[in-house]
Write an enzyme that holds these catalytic residues in place. Structure first.
Site, PDB file in Angstrom:
ATOM      1  N   ASP A  51       0.886  -1.157   0.000  1.00 19.09           N
ATOM      2  CA  ASP A  51       0.000   0.000   0.000  1.00 19.09           C
ATOM      3  C   ASP A  51       0.935   1.221   0.000  1.00 19.09           C
ATOM      4  O   ASP A  51       2.138   1.094   0.239  1.00 19.09           O
ATOM      5  CB  ASP A  51      -0.859  -0.055   1.269  1.00 19.09           C
ATOM      6  CG  ASP A  51      -1.520   1.271   1.554  1.00 19.09           C
ATOM      7  OD1 ASP A  51      -2.242   1.771   0.669  1.00 19.09           O
ATOM      8  OD2 ASP A  51      -1.304   1.820   2.640  1.00 19.09           O
ATOM      9  N   ASP A  53      -0.144   5.244   0.822  1.00 19.05           N
ATOM     10  CA  ASP A  53      -0.410   6.307   1.806  1.00 19.05           C
ATOM     11  C   ASP A  53      -0.495   5.739   3.222  1.00 19.05           C
ATOM     12  O   ASP A  53      -1.289   4.848   3.473  1.00 19.05           O
ATOM     13  CB  ASP A  53      -1.721   7.019   1.458  1.00 19.05           C
ATOM     14  CG  ASP A  53      -1.596   7.816   0.178  1.00 19.05           C
ATOM     15  OD1 ASP A  53      -1.915   7.257  -0.884  1.00 19.05           O
ATOM     16  OD2 ASP A  53      -1.140   8.971   0.245  1.00 19.05           O
ATOM     17  N   ASP A 215      -1.767  -0.055   5.994  1.00 22.89           N
ATOM     18  CA  ASP A 215      -1.936   0.696   7.259  1.00 22.89           C
ATOM     19  C   ASP A 215      -3.409   0.846   7.614  1.00 22.89           C
ATOM     20  O   ASP A 215      -3.744   1.190   8.751  1.00 22.89           O
ATOM     21  CB  ASP A 215      -1.300   2.095   7.139  1.00 22.89           C
ATOM     22  CG  ASP A 215      -2.093   2.958   6.152  1.00 22.89           C
ATOM     23  OD1 ASP A 215      -2.569   4.037   6.563  1.00 22.89           O
ATOM     24  OD2 ASP A 215      -2.266   2.537   5.000  1.00 22.89           O
TER      25      ASP A 215
HETATM   26  O1  LIG Z   1      -4.485   3.134  -0.710  1.00 24.65           O
HETATM   27  P1  LIG Z   1      -3.624   4.142   0.043  1.00 24.65           P
HETATM   28  O2  LIG Z   1      -3.416   3.841   1.495  1.00 24.65           O
HETATM   29  O3  LIG Z   1      -2.325   4.435  -0.686  1.00 24.65           O
HETATM   30  O4  LIG Z   1      -4.464   5.508   0.189  1.00 24.65           O
HETATM   31  C1  LIG Z   1      -5.115   6.125  -0.741  1.00 24.65           C
HETATM   32  C2  LIG Z   1      -5.655   7.445  -0.287  1.00 24.65           C
HETATM   33  O5  LIG Z   1      -6.548   7.305   0.779  1.00 24.65           O
HETATM   34  C3  LIG Z   1      -6.225   8.071  -1.480  1.00 24.65           C
HETATM   35  O6  LIG Z   1      -7.222   8.943  -1.220  1.00 24.65           O
HETATM   36 MG   LIG Z   2      -2.713   3.335   3.230  1.00 26.16          MG
END
Ligand SMILES: O=P(O)(O)OC[C@H](O)CO
Ligand SMILES: [Mg+2]
Length: 270
Positions: A51, A53, A215
């Site tokens: 992942d 973010d 996360d």
């Molecule tokens: O999938 P992730 O954790 O990289 O997060 C994505 C964000 O929430 C995008 O809005």
């Molecule tokens: Mg994330």
């Protein structure tokens, strides 16, 4: 509650389907089962999906800051129970939840919220830093030729903003699947993005030979629905009730032990 030592292995026999959980045990039970599970670990992880973010980069505090700013205008406060519902989701999906949960329906549309949020984030995203342990783990897997990729709900435009300082790390990825990829019909917690990511490796991969790092509760749920193993590295402010589905909980990637998953061990003492 994950031990502060950082390693907390949910009790299950490695050879069982990753979606089978035996639920929580007392800590002494856990330690015994952790040792048994590690010793019995016959499942070899051959591919890794990250992942982004909140797992690879520290972008989540920016999302929180900006969402607090928007709510201030309406004399409302932002809290982690709401954040837990938004994390990891596609932008428009999290916007709909935000507007509804904050009682802003009819006052602010999800599209208007997104426009305001993305506008404020444009200035913040370029300063995203890598989280602890990321560079070491990704470089280690790259040196050991373990295929890895990224599966993020972020759209391409914000992905480029967030990662512009970290080209070398992201260049080690075999591929990157983003939230606005046409093949990703539904965002996390749907398994779509991890299934698309798995299908883009060179060879056919059994989902049970894939380890996902996440996360967010939505991301963990998506990985489990895809039949994969998942290590969760949650923000310490996220309530432990959201940890249940993960196969392992770490306080930081610095605590990750590759050999526990059949991956090449670190050779440095770090
Ligand atoms: O999938 P992730 O954790 O990289 O997060 C994505 C964000 O929430 C995008 O809005
Ligand atoms: Mg994330």
């Amino acid at each position: 509650m994950a031990s502060r030592a950082g390693l907390f292995l949910l009790p299950f026999a490695f050879h069982s389907p990753p979606s089978l959980h035996l639920g929580r045990r007392s800590s002494s039970h856990l330690l015994m089962e952790k040792a048994a599970a590690a010793a019995a670990a016959t499942r070899q992880i051959t591919h890794v999906i990250f992942d982004m973010d909140g797992l690879l980069i520290d972008s989540e505090p920016f999302y929180t800051l900006v969402q607090e700013k928007v709510l201030e205008r309406f004399n409302k406060t932002f809290d982690w129970s709401l954040k837990a519902k938004l994390m990891g989701k596609k932008a428009i999906e999290s916007a709909r939840i935000f507007v509804e949960e904050c009682g802003l329906t009819g006052i602010l549309t999800p599209e208007e919220f997104l426009e305001e949020r993305e506008g404020l984030l444009q200035e913040l995203f370029p300063s995203c830093q890598l989280l602890p342990g990321v560079e070491r783990l990704i470089s280690h897997l790259h040196v050991n030729q373990i295929p890895m990729c990224v599966a993020t709900g972020s759209y391409k435009q914000t992905f480029d903003l967030k990662t512009q300082r970290h080209g070398e790390i992201f260049s080690m990825m075999h591929h990157i699947v983003m939230g606005d990829d046409p093949d990703v019909k539904h965002g996390k917690p749907s398994p779509d993005i991890f299934q698309v990511a798995a299908n883009r490796f060179e060879m056919n991969v059994d989902p049970a030979e894939i380890l996902v790092f996440e996360d967010a509760p939505a991301g963990v749920a998506a990985a489990k629905s895809a039949g994969m193993w998942v290590v969760m590295v949650p923000d310490e402010r996220l309530d432990a009730s959201h940890h249940k589905e993960a196969d392992q909980i770490l306080t930081s990637l610095l605590d990750f032990s590759p050999s526990l998953w059949g991956l090449p061990p670190f050779t440095d003492a770090a």
